[in-house]
Scaffold this active site. Structure first.
Site, PDB file in Angstrom:
ATOM      1  N   LYS A  79       5.653  -7.643   0.296  1.00  0.00           N
ATOM      2  CA  LYS A  79       6.784  -7.278   1.144  1.00  0.00           C
ATOM      3  C   LYS A  79       7.482  -8.517   1.681  1.00  0.00           C
ATOM      4  CE  LYS A  79       7.921  -3.999   4.843  1.00  0.00           C
ATOM      5  NZ  LYS A  79       7.355  -3.002   5.792  1.00  0.00           N
ATOM      6  N   LYS A 106     -11.838  16.913   5.757  1.00  0.00           N
ATOM      7  CA  LYS A 106     -13.051  17.545   5.241  1.00  0.00           C
ATOM      8  C   LYS A 106     -12.827  18.998   4.835  1.00  0.00           C
ATOM      9  CE  LYS A 106     -16.533  14.820   7.721  1.00  0.00           C
ATOM     10  NZ  LYS A 106     -17.674  14.874   8.684  1.00  0.00           N
ATOM     11  N   ASP A 115       0.407   7.653   6.007  1.00  0.00           N
ATOM     12  CA  ASP A 115       0.827   6.257   6.017  1.00  0.00           C
ATOM     13  C   ASP A 115       0.505   5.612   7.359  1.00  0.00           C
ATOM     14  OD1 ASP A 115       1.994   3.964   4.947  1.00  0.00           O
ATOM     15  OD2 ASP A 115       3.947   4.449   5.814  1.00  0.00           O
ATOM     16  N   ASP A 116      -0.076   4.390   7.275  1.00  0.00           N
ATOM     17  CA  ASP A 116      -0.441   3.644   8.489  1.00  0.00           C
ATOM     18  C   ASP A 116      -1.254   4.524   9.436  1.00  0.00           C
ATOM     19  OD1 ASP A 116       0.559   1.193   7.832  1.00  0.00           O
ATOM     20  OD2 ASP A 116       2.519   1.519   8.750  1.00  0.00           O
ATOM     21  N   LYS A 125       0.831  -1.215   0.000  1.00  0.00           N
ATOM     22  CA  LYS A 125       0.000   0.000   0.000  1.00  0.00           C
ATOM     23  C   LYS A 125       0.867   1.268   0.000  1.00  0.00           C
ATOM     24  CE  LYS A 125      -1.861  -1.214   3.872  1.00  0.00           C
ATOM     25  NZ  LYS A 125      -1.088  -2.456   4.040  1.00  0.00           N
ATOM     26  N   THR A 126       1.857   1.292   0.888  1.00  0.00           N
ATOM     27  CA  THR A 126       2.709   2.478   0.982  1.00  0.00           C
ATOM     28  C   THR A 126       3.512   2.673  -0.297  1.00  0.00           C
ATOM     29  OG1 THR A 126       2.893   2.153   3.381  1.00  0.00           O
ATOM     30  CG2 THR A 126       4.526   3.580   2.327  1.00  0.00           C
TER      31      THR A 126
END
Length: 750
Positions: free
Chosen positions: A707, A635, A607-608, A553-554
């Site tokens: 990973k 928002k 991230d995370d 994802k990162t």
């Protein structure tokens, strides 16, 4: 030549010197109909071509008439001067003078002429003089004559004989200097009249004598002033702060408006706020601007700080009290104004000094006895710290953001800083400034100046030898090349630029084809990037990448940030906030978003997110303060003209959904683990197995995060007994499948 008296009484008020027809043509100025002479190398009398500027000695210009107008009573070798001219030259009739032809320089028109009036005969009754009519009469009578500071000229106006003394003569486009001022009267010359209380002369309509009187120049070349990339901001400043001052007072009175008394220049550090304010002060006529650094006003003694503020406005008060609407414009420049004008009640000291400073400043700008001849220019990069009352109309009402320059602005700034080296042939032909401007996204003006300095240091270093620093330097061989500038770009990093190094660290193994699902997510994310760029209705786009830990994802988010080519890309991770308190973490996160709002296009990678929220499964437990901060920021729309994309990554989507966090993201994508076919594609691209072993290895890697796959390959690449990993990655050797299975058993269960 021999000095003689002016031959007729009607010629005394012409301010002309006269000579014979035979001597006339020896003083002709080539290409003109003017005849100018320097007299005794001390002054020049001006009748047809005025020359005003102080060099080492004053000059007068001399005009002689043509054949039919040259006065016959002046003999050859003689020059006729009136009494005032003889007194100025310190000669008497019959004395001998050295007279030479005088050639005026190119730029000679007067922008400003300050004259002090008095009657020829002392004790004359009081007179009221209209400045508009008098200025028009003097321009008509002395057009194209040279006026010198200190010169005295007699003239007649409405039946009275007057003498004016030149107190100030400013030539257009030239700054004040220590030399004598002189110049030529033109139709654009603005004439200011001054009188003493004992003269008996009262000047009216002073400010209506000419328009555009507050500026020393008729037009402004910002690049020549060293200002690049701020033309739009300067246009706003002129329209809002100076346009009303260009017109005479009766026009603004009819409109029922008051002049703007203050402006605030705010923006990131190094964008040119102080430079802009300093140049504005130089361009204005009137008093020299007072430049004050905020902390300089503070004083440890009670009441002294407030007195310092009052002293700044004392000259303007006295000038307005004495001259009313005709008083000069007083400019006060406050650098780092946030140091003394913080919001009242925000400081916890017991003295209340800072609050009283704000009160005193507000009173002086727009109090009961408010001044109309003051322009206060404040500068800060922390507008949020200023007291709200200071920003309302009537005070610092013109608020101009001096933001980071765009590509065209960066090109102008680079041209300004390289202009001298280009003129001196120190700039190599291969230097491409437009390319450098395109490469320097989010560089401020100060950073661009740093790039030029760094590039020059590389060029100079090539000419030096550390073994012998006394060796003569060959100036002709100094060349600043394109490579010097490219090296400088690696050395000077923009404060608001893309954090490329951090993003590259997030994808140490690069990007490989992990299957159709990952490719689809990447393509959809890049479509969102394009939407942020071109859409007018989507200034804020948010995207959440969720999936198992280690699924990439990162890496995917970092790749989207790098490939977007946005000027501002920042990653926010928990590893940079270890040991910080909740409030400090919130402040750091807010700062990243605030910095992003200063760039036209930005991407922020959270991230995370569960780590940022300090999530623990026991409880569950998390930081509500950080959670609420992120919810608000996700928002909040960016300012007008700015666009932002936020990419979040998480391995605990269930937790985020339970606290309503996922609803704040526009799109959510699931980043899966590798299936058998996906793992096979990765192994084929890595090329670390024999062809016959790829299918077998891929079979055992089904549903593995990418990973962990890289970690497994790294372990197996060391060989069965510590083999050569470089040989394996270069394709010279292959991983043995048996050793690969042994390493697979060591991998933590996934």
């Amino acid at each position: 030549m021999i000095v003689t008296n002016t031959p007729a009484a009607d010629l005394v008020l012409t301010n002309l010197a006269y000579c014979s027809h035979a001597d006339l043509h020896g003083f002709a100025v080539p290409g003109t109909k003017l005849y100018l002479a320097s007299i005794a190398d001390s002054f020049v009398l001006s009748l047809s071509y005025p020359f005003l500027s102080f060099l080492t000695a004053p000059y007068f210009a001399l005009k002689f008439f043509d054949d039919d107008t040259a006065h016959e009573s002046v003999r050859n070798g003689h020059i006729a001067l009136n009494a005032i001219q003889r007194r100025h030259a310190r000669v008497s009739s019959g004395d001998t003078l050295s007279v030479n032809r005088f050639i005026p320089p190119e730029k000679f028109d007067l922008a400003l002429l300050a004259l002090e009036l008095e009657f020829v005969k002392k004790g004359t009754k009081s007179e009221q003089v209209d400045a508009v009519l008098l200025a028009g009469q003097l321009k008509k009578r002395f057009m194209n004559q040279v006026m010198t500071a200190g010169q005295r000229v007699s003239f007649e106006f409405h039946g009275n004989n007057y003498i004016f003394t030149v107190n100030q003569a400013a030539v257009e486009g030239q700054e004040k200097s220590s030399t004598i001022e002189r110049g030529m009267i033109s139709s654009d010359t603005y004439i200011v009249f001054e009188t003493s209380n004992a003269s008996g002369i009262k000047i009216v309509n002073q400010r209506e004598a000419a328009s555009s009187n507050i500026f020393r120049q008729k037009e402004f070349n910002l690049q020549s002033l060293g200002i690049g990339g701020l033309s739009a901001e300067f246009a706003d400043i002129f329209r809002r702060a100076f346009a009303s001052r260009v017109f005479p007072p009766h026009v603004t009175n009819k409109l029922g408006i008051k002049h703007v008394k203050g402006m605030l220049l705010y923006g990131p550090p190094g964008t040119g706020k102080t430079l802009m304010a300093r140049q504005i002060g130089k361009m204005l006529n009137g008093r020299e601007p007072k430049i004050v650094n905020g902390p300089e006003v503070l004083n440890k003694y009670v009441g002294e700080t407030e007195k310092n503020v009052r002293d700044l406005f004392a000259d303007a008060e006295n000038d307005q009290r004495a001259r009313g609407d005709q008083s000069d414009l007083h400019v006060i420049i406050f650098d780092e104004i946030d140091a003394i004008c913080k919001s009242r009640g925000s400081t916890r000291d017991s003295t209340g000094v800072r609050d009283s400073i704000v009160n005193q400043l507000l009173t002086k700008i727009d109090g009961v006895e408010s001044l109309n001849n003051v322009l206060l220019i404040g500068m800060t990069n922390r507008k949020d710290l200023l007291d709200e009352a200071l920003l309302r109309p009537g005070r610092l009402e013109v608020q101009i953001e001096i933001s980071l320059p765009d590509e065209n602005g960066r090109l102008q700034i680079l041209q300004i800083h390289t202009n001298k080296m280009k003129e001196s042939s120190f700039l190599a032909p291969d230097v491409n400034l437009p390319e450098l401007a395109a490469r320097t996204k989010n560089y401020s003006g100060a950073k661009l100046e740093g790039v030029v300095k760094s590039a020059v240091s590389y060029a100079l270093n090539r000419q030096l030898s550390l073994d012998d620093l006394t060796k003569p330097v060959d100036e002709e061989s100094i060349k600043v090349t394109m490579d010097d500038f490219l090296n400088a770009l690696h050395e000077i990093i923009p404060a608001f630029g893309a954090s490329t190094d951090d993003l590259e660290r997030c994808r140490l193994n690069g990007m490989v084809d992990c299957g159709d699902r990952n490719k689809h997510i990447y393509q959809r994310a890049m479509l969102l990037v394009e939407q942020v760029k071109v859409s007018k209705g989507s200034p804020l786009v948010t995207c959440l990448l969720e999936g198992p830990s280690g699924s990439g994802k990162t890496t995917l988010a970092a790749t989207v940030g790098i490939d977007s080519d946005f000027p501002y890309v920042k990653i926010v991770s928990a590893e940079s906030m270890i040991g910080l308190h909740e409030s400090t973490k919130c402040a750091q996160i807010v700062k990243v978003f605030e910095d992003a709002y200063k760039s036209p296009l930005s991407i922020i990678v959270l991230d995370d997110i569960e780590r940022l929220l300090e999530y623990a499964a026991v409880g569950p437990c998390f930081s509500n303060i950080i959670s609420q901060t992120l919810l608000v920021l996700l928002k909040r729309l960016p300012p007008k003209g700015k666009k932002l994309m936020v990419i979040g990554t998480t391995s605990e989507v269930g937790f985020l959904d339970s606290i309503g966090f996922c609803d704040n993201f526009s799109v959510t994508y699931n980043v899966p683990t590798l299936k058998k076919n996906d793992a096979k594609k990765v192994l084929e691209q890595l090329n670390v197995f024999a062809n016959e072993d790829i299918d077998t290895a891929a079979e055992s890697l089904n549903d593995m995060p990418i990973k962990k796959l890289y970690m497994l390959i790294e372990m197996a690449a060391q060989g069965e007994h510590g083999g050569d990993s470089e040989a394996i990655y270069s394709g010279k050797e292959k991983i043995k499948i048996s050793h690969f299975y042994d390493c697979l058993q060591d991998i933590v269960r996934y």
